[in-house]
Design a protein around this motif. Structure first.
Motif, PDB file in Angstrom:
ATOM      1  N   TYR A 303      33.584  20.264 -29.824  1.00 40.97           N
ATOM      2  CA  TYR A 303      33.599  18.843 -29.397  1.00 40.97           C
ATOM      3  C   TYR A 303      31.894  18.631 -28.307  1.00 40.97           C
ATOM      4  CZ  TYR A 303      36.440  15.100 -26.112  1.00 40.97           C
ATOM      5  OH  TYR A 303      37.198  13.970 -26.188  1.00 40.97           O
ATOM      6  N   PHE A 304      31.586  18.940 -27.017  1.00 38.73           N
ATOM      7  CA  PHE A 304      30.574  18.758 -26.280  1.00 38.73           C
ATOM      8  C   PHE A 304      30.203  20.099 -25.434  1.00 38.73           C
ATOM      9  CE2 PHE A 304      34.796  17.787 -23.916  1.00 38.73           C
ATOM     10  CZ  PHE A 304      34.137  18.859 -22.816  1.00 38.73           C
ATOM     11  N   ARG A 314      37.159  23.547 -27.831  1.00 40.75           N
ATOM     12  CA  ARG A 314      38.253  22.965 -28.970  1.00 40.75           C
ATOM     13  C   ARG A 314      36.978  22.470 -29.780  1.00 40.75           C
ATOM     14  NH1 ARG A 314      40.301  22.077 -24.179  1.00 40.75           N
ATOM     15  NH2 ARG A 314      42.034  22.444 -25.104  1.00 40.75           N
ATOM     16  N   ARG A 315      37.465  21.925 -31.330  1.00 42.52           N
ATOM     17  CA  ARG A 315      36.623  20.821 -31.583  1.00 42.52           C
ATOM     18  C   ARG A 315      36.743  19.572 -31.941  1.00 42.52           C
ATOM     19  NH1 ARG A 315      37.535  24.288 -37.198  1.00 42.52           N
ATOM     20  NH2 ARG A 315      35.709  23.107 -38.428  1.00 42.52           N
ATOM     21  N   GLY A 319      32.628  14.740 -34.219  1.00 47.19           N
ATOM     22  CA  GLY A 319      31.966  14.967 -34.321  1.00 47.19           C
ATOM     23  C   GLY A 319      31.381  16.107 -35.351  1.00 47.19           C
ATOM     24  N   THR A 320      32.313  16.342 -35.981  1.00 45.68           N
ATOM     25  CA  THR A 320      32.552  17.478 -37.229  1.00 45.68           C
ATOM     26  C   THR A 320      32.168  16.770 -38.518  1.00 45.68           C
ATOM     27  OG1 THR A 320      34.212  19.215 -36.439  1.00 45.68           O
ATOM     28  CG2 THR A 320      33.700  19.159 -38.835  1.00 45.68           C
ATOM     29  N   PRO A 353      42.164  23.128 -31.036  1.00 44.77           N
ATOM     30  CA  PRO A 353      43.262  22.193 -31.069  1.00 44.77           C
ATOM     31  C   PRO A 353      43.635  20.704 -29.512  1.00 44.77           C
ATOM     32  CG  PRO A 353      42.877  24.252 -29.640  1.00 44.77           C
ATOM     33  CD  PRO A 353      41.876  23.758 -30.286  1.00 44.77           C
ATOM     34  N   PHE A 354      44.320  20.339 -29.830  1.00 47.39           N
ATOM     35  CA  PHE A 354      44.711  19.379 -28.739  1.00 47.39           C
ATOM     36  C   PHE A 354      44.501  20.254 -27.205  1.00 47.39           C
ATOM     37  CE2 PHE A 354      47.197  17.175 -31.895  1.00 47.39           C
ATOM     38  CZ  PHE A 354      46.164  16.175 -32.175  1.00 47.39           C
TER      39      PHE A 354
END
Length: 440
Positions: A303-304, A314-315, A319-320, A353-354
């Motif tokens: 994610y960053f 997390r992803r 962005g993906t 995940p969240f």
């Protein structure tokens, strides 16, 4: 026979059956219930482009989407015209909403208003520069900050837009402008892109570049940073406003790649070969930095990266998607980037995940425009058509006769602003991506 097969294939794209999500010719069923054709309004938008040979439900949703788009046309007394973001946002200027909506479909369906919208965002943003509300000056970013002793709410009311600190994905406009003018641009249009793009980099974007890792700082695209007195849901709750802005986000860095490439294209169209090569070189270097600095070992993207240099575990769906759509990765690497990211009957989770907190808006949510970009990226990576699923996910958020903003992933409830520009644009674009016939 070929025409018959083609018609059958297009009809099949207008239906979807995977309970609880079912899209039929006159109804939509999902975990929340049923939407019948008779539940929906029957508008006649000004844009006369219509679907030909569509199911009754898809045809109706097309016109509702056009009407939602047109409900967002803002005309100010000074003659300025631009797209708003949704019924809940009024005359506020949201460059990201305008830009993503243009990319999804409005560049094709409303090119004149899109051009005016982009021009208006540039006038307002460049005039404001780094004039910000209190609490929105960011440590470590060396620019000429002008801090007004007002709240961000008061700032928004005064200028119809936020402090730049809350808009550090501003570069997205270049992707939209490049897409628009590739379709209908004249030399003067490309000169405007080149000159305005250069000014935006020099004044607004370059101060956020970190030469140590080759990435740009700034919020994840469209994910709100924390507020003066409250915490947004898309970043760790213990962070400050500055912490949120000092990240290097996959989504926003991918947008920078495209922005650099668009300026290179503009330079080339203007006969500026050396300048075109220089901007293209910057874009290639940034691609390599994203691949080097923001990827996990399995080929998926974080994610960053935070201000301490640590990858967020997390992803994120946007962005993906942008890493694939904007060709930071291609071929098998694109397939790897998307691998094992969930796609559900309520959409694509914005984070995976969240965050564990039981809060909502960017956390614990899916956003239909992001779902669409993610499914577009999936199609680009593996060539498999997903338009029927895409249409079903978008149809389910047309409740109360209008396309809505966001889905609460905790209960699959459709929430947020109605008449949401980029949701309606996503539906229109998915119909065109599916190859449905148009007339008018």
């Amino acid at each position: 026979m070929d025409d018959l097969r083609s018609s059958k294939a297009k009809f099949e794209k207008m239906t979807y059956y995977r309970p609880p999500l079912i899209l039929e010719p006159t109804r939509l069923q999902d975990a929340l219930g049923v939407i019948e054709l008779s539940d929906l309004p029957d508008p006649e938008p000004s844009n006369k482009m219509r679907l030909k040979n569509a199911t009754p439900l898809i045809e109706r949703l097309w016109r509702i989407a056009l009407s939602d788009v047109e409900s967002n046309i803002i005309r100010l007394p000074d003659g300025s015209t631009y797209f708003g973001a949704g019924a809940g946002f009024g005359a506020r200027i949201y460059t990201r909403d305008i830009s993503y909506a243009g990319i999804l479909s409005l560049n094709r369906l409303y090119p004149e208003i899109m051009r005016k919208s982009l021009e208006h965002t540039r006038r307002v943003r460049l005039k404001l520069g780094f004039t910000v509300s209190r609490a929105h000056k960011v440590d470590g970013i060396e620019v000429d900050w002008v801090v007004e002793d007002i709240s961000e709410e008061e700032f928004l009311a005064k200028y119809r837009t936020n402090s730049y600190t809350r808009r550090t994905d501003d570069v997205v406009w270049l992707w939209c402008a490049g897409d628009l003018f590739e379709r209908c641009g004249l030399p003067d249009d490309w000169r405007w892109v080149y000159e305005t793009g250069k000014e935006c980099f020099q004044r607004l974007y370059d101060p956020f570049f970190d030469p140590e890792d080759g990435l740009y700082r700034g919020q994840a695209s469209f994910i709100d940073i924390h507020y003066e007195d409250t915490k947004a849901t898309g970043y760790p709750s213990e962070w400050t406003v500055s912490d949120c802005v000092h990240i290097k986000a996959t989504s926003t860095n991918c947008l920078y790649v495209k922005g650099l490439e668009v300026i290179s294209v503009a330079a080339r169209k203007l006969g500026l070969a050396d300048e075109a090569a220089s901007w293209a070189s910057r874009a290639r270097a940034l691609k390599e930095a994203i691949r080097r600095e923001l990827r996990f070992e399995d080929g998926t993207f974080a994610y960053f990266k935070d201000r301490e240099g640590h990858l967020e575990h997390r992803r994120d769906a946007l962005g993906t998607a942008l890493a694939v759509l904007l060709e930071v990765v291609t071929g098998e690497e694109a397939v790897e980037a998307l691998r094992d990211y969930p796609v559900t009957d309520a959409g694509v989770p914005l984070f995976h995940p969240f965050y564990p907190a039981d809060n909502w808006y960017h956390n614990n949510s899916s956003w239909p425009f992001v779902d669409t970009l993610f499914l577009m990226a999936s199609e680009k990576a593996d060539g498999k058509d997903r338009t029927s699923l895409n249409l079903a996910l978008l149809a389910r958020v047309c409740r109360g006769g209008t396309f809505h903003e966001v889905v609460d992933f905790r209960n699959k409830e459709v929430r947020g602003s109605g008449g949401q520009l980029w949701t309606a644009a996503a539906f229109l674009g998915t119909c065109m991506r599916a190859g449905f016939e148009l007339e008018g």
